[in-house]
Design an enzyme around this catalytic site. Structure first.
Site, PDB file in Angstrom:
ATOM      1  N   THR A 106      -1.260 -11.828   3.915  1.00  0.00           N
ATOM      2  CA  THR A 106      -2.416 -10.945   3.703  1.00  0.00           C
ATOM      3  C   THR A 106      -3.457 -11.632   2.825  1.00  0.00           C
ATOM      4  OG1 THR A 106      -1.038  -8.974   3.938  1.00  0.00           O
ATOM      5  CG2 THR A 106      -3.139  -8.709   2.792  1.00  0.00           C
ATOM      6  N   ASN A 164       0.500  -1.261   3.043  1.00  0.00           N
ATOM      7  CA  ASN A 164       1.953  -1.106   3.054  1.00  0.00           C
ATOM      8  C   ASN A 164       2.573  -2.364   3.656  1.00  0.00           C
ATOM      9  OD1 ASN A 164       2.576   1.800   2.169  1.00  0.00           O
ATOM     10  ND2 ASN A 164       0.888   2.051   3.632  1.00  0.00           N
ATOM     11  N   GLU A 165       2.900  -3.298   2.807  1.00  0.00           N
ATOM     12  CA  GLU A 165       3.407  -4.600   3.226  1.00  0.00           C
ATOM     13  C   GLU A 165       4.873  -4.510   3.655  1.00  0.00           C
ATOM     14  OE1 GLU A 165       1.432  -6.878   3.779  1.00  0.00           O
ATOM     15  OE2 GLU A 165      -0.013  -7.290   2.191  1.00  0.00           O
ATOM     16  N   PRO A 166       5.393  -5.568   4.311  1.00  0.00           N
ATOM     17  CA  PRO A 166       6.808  -5.573   4.697  1.00  0.00           C
ATOM     18  C   PRO A 166       7.714  -5.182   3.534  1.00  0.00           C
ATOM     19  CG  PRO A 166       5.713  -7.452   5.667  1.00  0.00           C
ATOM     20  CD  PRO A 166       4.694  -6.787   4.771  1.00  0.00           C
ATOM     21  N   SER A 209       8.009  -1.922   2.766  1.00  0.00           N
ATOM     22  CA  SER A 209       7.591  -0.565   2.393  1.00  0.00           C
ATOM     23  C   SER A 209       8.509   0.474   3.037  1.00  0.00           C
ATOM     24  CB  SER A 209       6.145  -0.320   2.824  1.00  0.00           C
ATOM     25  OG  SER A 209       5.258  -1.159   2.125  1.00  0.00           O
TER      26      SER A 209
END
Length: 645
Positions: free
Chosen positions: A193, A174-176, A178
């Protein structure tokens, strides 16, 4: 002494010598001295949950994570299965995520990871293992994600969710950006990432651009959540997650909304929490000498003043009034701290002969010392202490450099191919036994994720070895004082190494016993992205502990340097070795002899600068800090901390 225990959901934490106040913290956390102790406790909580569910004849539904953080937890669970009879027969697992696209058989897949570290070694039923499928056709992905959510719900929901955290603040993938209500879905990976994963994929260009991940809402529905974080490189994001505001820019902050979450941290990961970094701003402190020194250095930096210019008002206005209330004046505190730092500075890292050494970091005698400089990889020596290395040789000490690993995985395929083609043009097979055409064929046919063949590993190791000889000759070391251990734990041909074994410790022990050093220098930089430094240091600790009864060990001091990632904080430094401009240039040239590590560094972590630039900037920054604190002005300083083993 620190004691930590986890019993079910009850976690208690005590730290002697410091008043604990968590007023800035929004997520419950516990701090361990090291990740091994922490992992054992987490594994015990999981085992207790499995057994309690077995007693009630119920399934135990676990959400599992991948990456380096949970590996020791899985090792302990496997041990408990084999030695204590812990059964996984009632366990159902759901993994957080998987790269997309990603075949299951690839050694970069999380399917491969989970079977390698856990599932192949316990009695879990194959039908109870659920991992996102990186081979699902794109047009079927949405339905797959819906089904994954339904499978979790039908299993009764997640009883326990194990998490790590990325430098972006991601949990799962869940990346920035999300959303808190997000469910299982496909997501595009953040650049940071991909940088962090690039070593596993032999370059950032090979890292998949997407992944399938459980959503934030999926994770938050778990009955119990434990997030683990190890190392100083996680300290910044941990502070932001625990103490910052909830934001989709740091998805891990959504865990502040969960009423049964614990962050399990080692000292490095916790180091920037306010109660540890500046406890005097939080509440009352028990002022140990180390804490006092740390606070005074901080006060100088906070007020932009040198040590001897600090006033009573500076102390009173910045949470340190109790230092003055204890009977000390600013003048006394300042003079004492100035002397502490002054006494760390020496141009004689092996001790200055025929002088009073009562205020010097090293002993005057013996005047000529036997020295071992341990280097985890075949360049850490010159990167971390190249100037000190040269001084020790110039000042007549018997210096031995010991490279603990071959460093072969840090050589790119392109670099190895270049050497193989040159050698193949010159001879068909050299005396080392390497068939260079076979090496060329192996590299050219290599697929992403495939490990190197033994011959390719051998060539890459030889490249690093010859670069090391070139660098140490330039420093002034004799070839016979250069040693290569090729520790077995490293020789997997992959980023993932074997655990430290008795044979590794025996190799280190043998060379210490053979040389009988008065000084040992070792890498104490545990921020190495792939953990090789920590394993190499643990081997040294184990070897020195085993040799402690030997008479020569009574005169052996252990000095820790830091490498390409972080420097010691000023208050931690026990020996500061100044470098002249000429010595800085000598160190730079020695680093540049490691040509295979220039320009395209595979394992550089979160810093895009080349190693020689990092090292130079770090050494110059340390010198500037000493200067700003009111000490002498130097071009650069290499720093060391003495370790009592």
């Amino acid at each position: 002494m620190r004691t930590t225990s986890i019993i079910g959901n009850d976690i208690s934490f005590k730290k002697a010598g410091q008043f604990e106040d968590t007023r800035f913290e929004k997520i419950h956390n516990v701090i361990f001295k090291n990740s091994t102790d922490a992992s054992i406790i987490v594994a015990q909580e999981i085992a207790d949950l499995i057994r309690s569910k077995q007693e009630k004849n119920k399934k135990c539904v676990l959400g599992l994570a991948t990456g380096s953080s949970p590996i020791k937890v899985y090792q302990e669970l496997v041990r408990m299965h084999k030695e204590e009879g812990l059964s996984f027969d009632n366990v159902v697992t759901f993994n957080l995520d998987e790269y997309y696209p990603m075949p299951k058989e690839s050694n970069q897949s999380y399917h491969y990871f989970m079977h390698q570290h856990l599932f192949n070694h316990v009695d879990i039923r194959p039908e109870n293992i659920n991992i996102p499928d990186g081979t699902v056709a794109l047009e079927d992905l949405n339905q797959f994600c819906v089904d994954y959510e339904m499978n979790i719900k039908n299993a009764g929901g997640l009883d326990f969710q194990l998490l790590g955290i990325g430098r972006t603040g991601h949990v799962g993938f869940n990346e920035p950006g999300s959303h808190i209500n997000s469910g299982t879905r496909i997501i595009t990976l953040d650049h940071i990432t991909k940088v962090d994963a690039s070593g596993d994929f032999n370059g950032i260009g090979n890292v998949p651009k997407k992944a399938i991940t459980m959503g934030v809402s999926t994770i938050l529905r778990s009955k119990r959540i434990v997030l683990m974080a190890w190392g100083q490189n996680k300290a910044s994001i941990i502070k932001r997650t625990i103490q910052g505001d909830i934001s989709s820019e740091v998805p891990a902050t959504f865990l502040q909304n969960h009423n049964n979450t614990t962050f399990v941290l080692d000292e490095g990961a916790a180091s920037e929490l306010t109660r540890l970094e500046t406890p005097w701003l939080v509440g009352e402190c028990i002022w140990t000498e180390q804490l006092k020194n740390k606070a005074i250095v901080w006060l100088c930096q906070h007020t932009n003043q040198s040590i001897l210019k600090l006033t009573d008002r500076d102390y009173n206005n910045n949470g340190m009034s109790d230092l003055l209330a204890a009977g000390s004046s600013a003048y006394d505190l300042n003079i004492n701290m100035f002397n502490v730092l002054q006494h760390t500075i020496t141009g004689w890292p092996g001790g200055k002969p025929n002088t009073d050494d009562s205020h010097r970091p090293e002993r005057a005698n013996p005047a000529k010392k036997r020295v071992i400089l341990f280097s985890p990889h075949p360049d850490d020596d010159v990167i971390s202490m190249g100037g000190t290395f040269a001084k020790l040789i110039k000042q007549g000490h018997d210096v031995h450099v010991v490279y603990q690993t071959s460093g072969n995985i840090a050589v790119t395929d392109d670099e190895a191919l270049k050497f193989a083609e040159v050698c193949n043009d010159f001879v068909e097979k050299d005396k080392s036994g390497i068939n260079f055409q076979a090496v060329i064929d192996s590299i050219n046919s290599k697929t992403i994720g495939q490990s190197d063949s033994p011959e390719v590993r051998k060539l890459k190791g030889l490249i690093r070895r010859r670069e090391s000889y070139a660098a140490t000759r330039y420093i002034g070391l004799k070839d016979e004082n250069t040693h290569f251990l090729d520790m077995p734990f490293y020789e997997t041909g992959m980023v993932q190494k074997k655990p430290l074994g008795p044979e590794d410790i025996a190799i280190v022990k043998e060379i210490i016993e053979r040389i009988k050093p008065h000084q040992v220098f070792a890498a104490g930089d545990l921020a190495d992205p792939h953990g090789t430094h920590e394993v190499c240091l643990n081997a040294i600790f184990a070897a020195m502990k085993a040799l402690k009864s030997k008479p020569f060990m009574n005169d052996c001091w252990l000095w820790l340097y830091r490498g390409a990632w972080h420097e010691w904080d000023i208050h931690e430094i026990d020996m500061a070795v100044p470098l002249s401009p000429d010595e800085v240039m000598l160190k730079r040239q020695a680093i540049l002899y490691h040509q295979s590590q220039k320009d395209r560094v595979m394992f550089q972590g979160n810093d895009s600068r080349e190693f020689w630039v990092r090292a130079e900037d770090r050494n110059k920054s340390t010198a500037k800090l000493y200067d700003k604190l009111g000490l002498a002005e130097y071009e650069a300083i290499e720093a060391f901390k003495r370790f009592e083993y």
